[in-house]
Design a protein around this motif. Structure first.
Motif, PDB file in Angstrom:
ATOM      1  N   HIS A  56       0.855  -1.201   0.000  1.00 17.18           N
ATOM      2  CA  HIS A  56       0.000   0.000   0.000  1.00 17.18           C
ATOM      3  C   HIS A  56       0.887   1.245   0.000  1.00 17.18           C
ATOM      4  N   PRO A  57       1.528   1.540  -1.140  1.00 11.37           N
ATOM      5  CA  PRO A  57       2.495   2.645  -1.179  1.00 11.37           C
ATOM      6  C   PRO A  57       1.884   4.041  -1.128  1.00 11.37           C
ATOM      7  N   GLU A  58       0.562   4.128  -1.277  1.00  9.48           N
ATOM      8  CA  GLU A  58      -0.088   5.438  -1.265  1.00  9.48           C
ATOM      9  C   GLU A  58      -1.270   5.461  -0.311  1.00  9.48           C
ATOM     10  N   ALA A  59      -1.532   6.645   0.213  1.00 11.25           N
ATOM     11  CA  ALA A  59      -2.766   6.927   0.939  1.00 11.25           C
ATOM     12  C   ALA A  59      -3.421   8.080   0.192  1.00 11.25           C
ATOM     13  N   VAL A  87     -15.796  17.374   4.553  1.00  7.19           N
ATOM     14  CA  VAL A  87     -16.116  15.954   4.686  1.00  7.19           C
ATOM     15  C   VAL A  87     -15.375  15.269   3.543  1.00  7.19           C
ATOM     16  N   ALA A  88     -14.555  14.275   3.891  1.00  6.71           N
ATOM     17  CA  ALA A  88     -13.715  13.616   2.891  1.00  6.71           C
ATOM     18  C   ALA A  88     -13.661  12.126   3.160  1.00  6.71           C
ATOM     19  N   ASP A  89     -13.155  11.402   2.177  1.00  3.00           N
ATOM     20  CA  ASP A  89     -12.866   9.978   2.331  1.00  3.00           C
ATOM     21  C   ASP A  89     -11.356   9.819   2.383  1.00  3.00           C
ATOM     22  N   LEU A  90     -10.873   9.134   3.422  1.00  2.00           N
ATOM     23  CA  LEU A  90      -9.456   8.862   3.577  1.00  2.00           C
ATOM     24  C   LEU A  90      -9.229   7.367   3.362  1.00  2.00           C
ATOM     25  N   THR A  91      -8.285   7.047   2.483  1.00  2.00           N
ATOM     26  CA  THR A  91      -7.955   5.651   2.206  1.00  2.00           C
ATOM     27  C   THR A  91      -6.520   5.389   2.658  1.00  2.00           C
ATOM     28  N   ILE A  92      -6.370   4.430   3.579  1.00  3.38           N
ATOM     29  CA  ILE A  92      -5.072   3.962   4.058  1.00  3.38           C
ATOM     30  C   ILE A  92      -5.123   2.443   4.019  1.00  3.38           C
ATOM     31  N   LYS A  93      -4.086   1.817   3.487  1.00  4.83           N
ATOM     32  CA  LYS A  93      -4.020   0.351   3.370  1.00  4.83           C
ATOM     33  C   LYS A  93      -5.222  -0.216   2.612  1.00  4.83           C
ATOM     34  N   GLY A  94      -5.722   0.530   1.637  1.00  2.00           N
ATOM     35  CA  GLY A  94      -6.845   0.068   0.830  1.00  2.00           C
ATOM     36  C   GLY A  94      -8.190   0.134   1.534  1.00  2.00           C
ATOM     37  N   ILE A 115      -6.746  11.049  13.185  1.00  4.68           N
ATOM     38  CA  ILE A 115      -7.078   9.806  12.502  1.00  4.68           C
ATOM     39  C   ILE A 115      -7.021   8.647  13.495  1.00  4.68           C
ATOM     40  N   ASP A 116      -8.067   7.822  13.515  1.00  5.71           N
ATOM     41  CA  ASP A 116      -8.070   6.594  14.306  1.00  5.71           C
ATOM     42  C   ASP A 116      -7.474   5.490  13.432  1.00  5.71           C
ATOM     43  N   ARG A 117      -6.241   5.122  13.716  1.00  2.00           N
ATOM     44  CA  ARG A 117      -5.505   4.164  12.882  1.00  2.00           C
ATOM     45  C   ARG A 117      -6.158   2.791  12.849  1.00  2.00           C
ATOM     46  N   THR A 118      -6.889   2.426  13.907  1.00  2.00           N
ATOM     47  CA  THR A 118      -7.477   1.089  13.960  1.00  2.00           C
ATOM     48  C   THR A 118      -8.573   0.905  12.912  1.00  2.00           C
ATOM     49  N   LYS A 119      -9.160   2.005  12.420  1.00  2.00           N
ATOM     50  CA  LYS A 119     -10.166   1.910  11.359  1.00  2.00           C
ATOM     51  C   LYS A 119      -9.544   1.512  10.031  1.00  2.00           C
ATOM     52  N   TYR A 120      -8.201   1.548   9.965  1.00  2.00           N
ATOM     53  CA  TYR A 120      -7.470   1.217   8.744  1.00  2.00           C
ATOM     54  C   TYR A 120      -6.613  -0.040   8.943  1.00  2.00           C
TER      55      TYR A 120
END
Length: 189
Positions: free
Chosen positions: A104-107, A125-132, A154-159
């Protein structure tokens, strides 16, 4: 004569209407923009930077109507450590325990809506994508046409970034890493 005046007036109205709906893409100057992160644990904190790969804001008149920003997760840098400790933490953050940058080279952050709250402040209001994994995020952004700043939590556990999380693992004691991390963004256009 009256027909020509009416045609001219109608043409002017069409041009003005088209101009009011014309959107402008404001491209980010990635070299002069910064994305800084801070993560905390029971015994302290660490901070660093992530390079912005690309980004833009979509602007209509004086309103932000969208935008997209891509971060290069392979560039995760630790700025509060030096030497071996710095290298070890950067390697760990890039590993599958955290952001799994080899897969996952990009967020990416995609702005869905931005409501003007005051002269230069927008509620975003946005969508954040981390680890797909994509989740909605909300934050305030200050934008003056030349730069934009925002602070995100950012709550990392959601990703699926759960390493050292007291929400998922028992008896971590002083090895517990807090679930939320902070991102401070300073964009130049």
């Amino acid at each position: 004569m009256k027909k020509n005046v009416l045609k001219g007036a109608l043409a002017s109205l069409v041009v003005i209407a088209m101009m009011s709906f014309t959107s402008i893409i404001e491209k980010v100057n990635v070299k002069n923009s910064t994305v800084e992160w801070t993560g905390e644990k029971v015994t302290g904190s660490h901070n660093g930077n992530i390079d912005l790969k690309s980004g833009f804001l979509d602007v209509e008149g004086d309103k932000i109507t969208g935008g997209e920003f891509v971060m290069d997760m392979t560039s995760i840098d630790v700025t509060d450590l030096e030497g071996e400790g710095k290298g070890k933490l950067e390697g760990h953050l890039k590993s599958d325990d955290f952001f799994g940058v080899s897969n996952h080279p990009e967020a990416k952050l995609v702005i869905n809506t931005a409501s003007k709250k005051s002269e230069n402040t927008y509620g975003v209001v946005a969508d954040l994508t981390i680890k797909g994994i994509t989740n909605p995020v909300t934050f305030d952004m200050n934008y003056d046409g030349k730069s934009a700043t925002a602070d995100l939590t950012i709550d990392r556990t959601k990703y699926d970034v759960r390493y050292g999380s007291g929400s998922f693992f028992d008896n971590l004691g002083d090895k517990t890493i807090y679930d939320e991390f902070e991102i401070a963004v300073d964009l130049k256009f």
